[in-house]
Design a protein around this motif. Structure first.
Motif, mmCIF file in Angstrom:
data_model
loop_
_atom_site.group_PDB
_atom_site.id
_atom_site.type_symbol
_atom_site.label_atom_id
_atom_site.label_comp_id
_atom_site.label_asym_id
_atom_site.label_seq_id
_atom_site.Cartn_x
_atom_site.Cartn_y
_atom_site.Cartn_z
ATOM 1 N N ILE A 66 0.849 -1.186 0.000
ATOM 2 C CA ILE A 66 0.000 0.000 0.000
ATOM 3 C C ILE A 66 0.893 1.247 0.000
ATOM 4 N N SER A 67 0.261 2.380 -0.298
ATOM 5 C CA SER A 67 0.940 3.664 -0.156
ATOM 6 C C SER A 67 0.299 4.420 0.992
ATOM 7 N N VAL A 68 1.143 5.018 1.807
ATOM 8 C CA VAL A 68 0.673 5.768 2.965
ATOM 9 C C VAL A 68 1.384 7.121 2.969
ATOM 10 N N THR A 69 0.612 8.185 3.167
ATOM 11 C CA THR A 69 1.223 9.507 3.314
ATOM 12 C C THR A 69 1.252 9.831 4.799
ATOM 13 N N SER A 70 2.444 10.099 5.312
ATOM 14 C CA SER A 70 2.567 10.319 6.752
ATOM 15 C C SER A 70 3.670 11.328 7.041
ATOM 16 N N ASP A 71 3.739 11.748 8.289
ATOM 17 C CA ASP A 71 4.721 12.741 8.726
ATOM 18 C C ASP A 71 5.874 12.032 9.442
ATOM 19 N N PHE A 72 7.033 12.660 9.369
ATOM 20 C CA PHE A 72 8.264 12.029 9.870
ATOM 21 C C PHE A 72 8.909 12.983 10.861
ATOM 22 N N HIS A 73 9.009 12.582 12.107
ATOM 23 C CA HIS A 73 9.470 13.485 13.169
ATOM 24 C C HIS A 73 10.805 13.014 13.752
ATOM 25 N N CYS A 74 11.853 13.773 13.489
ATOM 26 C CA CYS A 74 13.157 13.423 14.064
ATOM 27 C C CYS A 74 13.272 14.045 15.449
ATOM 28 N N VAL A 75 13.851 13.312 16.363
ATOM 29 C CA VAL A 75 13.954 13.764 17.753
ATOM 30 C C VAL A 75 14.821 15.026 17.887
ATOM 31 N N THR A 76 15.664 15.300 16.880
ATOM 32 C CA THR A 76 16.476 16.518 16.931
ATOM 33 C C THR A 76 15.649 17.764 16.611
ATOM 34 N N GLY A 77 14.373 17.604 16.253
ATOM 35 C CA GLY A 77 13.489 18.763 16.147
ATOM 36 C C GLY A 77 12.879 19.050 14.791
ATOM 37 N N TRP A 78 13.305 18.334 13.750
ATOM 38 C CA TRP A 78 12.668 18.592 12.455
ATOM 39 C C TRP A 78 11.579 17.575 12.166
ATOM 40 N N SER A 79 10.563 18.076 11.442
ATOM 41 C CA SER A 79 9.494 17.201 10.971
ATOM 42 C C SER A 79 9.323 17.413 9.483
ATOM 43 N N ARG A 80 9.208 16.322 8.757
ATOM 44 C CA ARG A 80 8.925 16.431 7.328
ATOM 45 C C ARG A 80 7.524 15.873 7.102
#
Ligand code: MTE
Ligand code: MO
Length: 197
Positions: A66-80
């Motif tokens: 499947i394809s999923v669109t989601s957010d990616f949160h790095c603990v150093t403070g950036w989110s894509r």
């Protein structure tokens, strides 16, 4: 002005506390980028399961995806935000392996020696994928290709790149960053960045 406020409002609800959205996609690896030969590649699934698995690349590609669109949160403070991943749901692999009732945790190992572990119930979420495509293209080696875990509900250090081995375990075993002061729970919405001990 209105659009700006609206965006801030939306992001306020969309972005976990202490995170900033960014547009680029940084590369974060602690070790060296591994060299991977797909003809020799396999994914091993062992531990507390009824069916041990050793999937070749071709065997992985015929599984339901499947394809999923989601957010990616790095603990150093950036989110894509809004990353489109395509791959096999973790739950698909879990069903094939058929974990024993004692299996509560999953320990994963990558080709660069990196490790992480995630509670099995968190991996059973619909958006937890073993991804081999990003934005409709084969996943770039630098971002964990050929195969990486994507578990958007956890800080990104749980989204292990170059995954090769999955062990079902009774107890949570600490992984690379979890053993270096980062939270094992790693829920960005609760801002679980560091382990309390
Ligand atoms: N195998 C492996 N997976 C890994 C890492 C790593 O060093 N090795 N770093 C983690 C961290 S801390 C982050 S933020 C993301 C970064 O993914 P990216 O390089 O695709 O941005 O991968 C995670 N998975
Ligand atoms: Mo990270």
């Amino acid at each position: 002005m209105f659009i700006l406020l609206k965006e801030m409002f939306m992001e306020g609800r969309r972005i976990p506390p202490g995170q900033k959205p960014i547009r680029e996609f940084p590369l974060l690896s602690d070790g060296e980028i591994p060299r991977i030969d797909l003809s020799k590649w396999d994914l091993t699934v062992e531990g507390l399961v009824r069916n041990k698995l050793r999937l070749t690349w071709d065997e992985l590609l015929v599984l339901p995806f499947i394809s999923v669109t989601s957010d990616f949160h790095c603990v150093t403070g950036w989110s894509r935000l809004d990353n489109q991943w395509t791959g096999v749901r973790f739950v698909t692999i879990a069903k094939m392996a058929d974990p024993l009732p004692d299996a509560k945790s999953v320990y994963m190992t990558a080709d660069d020696g990196y490790t992480t572990s995630v509670f099995l119930r968190d991996l059973m979420e619909d958006d937890a994928l073993l991804a081999y495509k990003f934005e409709d293209r084969p996943l770039d080696l630098n971002h964990g290709g050929p195969l990486r875990l994507v578990i958007p509900r956890k800080y990104a250090y749980k989204s292990i790149k170059w995954i090769r081995r999955i062990d079902f375990m009774a107890e949570q075993k600490v992984g690379y960053w979890e053993g270096r002061g980062y939270s094992d729970a790693a829920d960005p919405w609760k801002e679980e960045r560091y382990s309390s001990h």
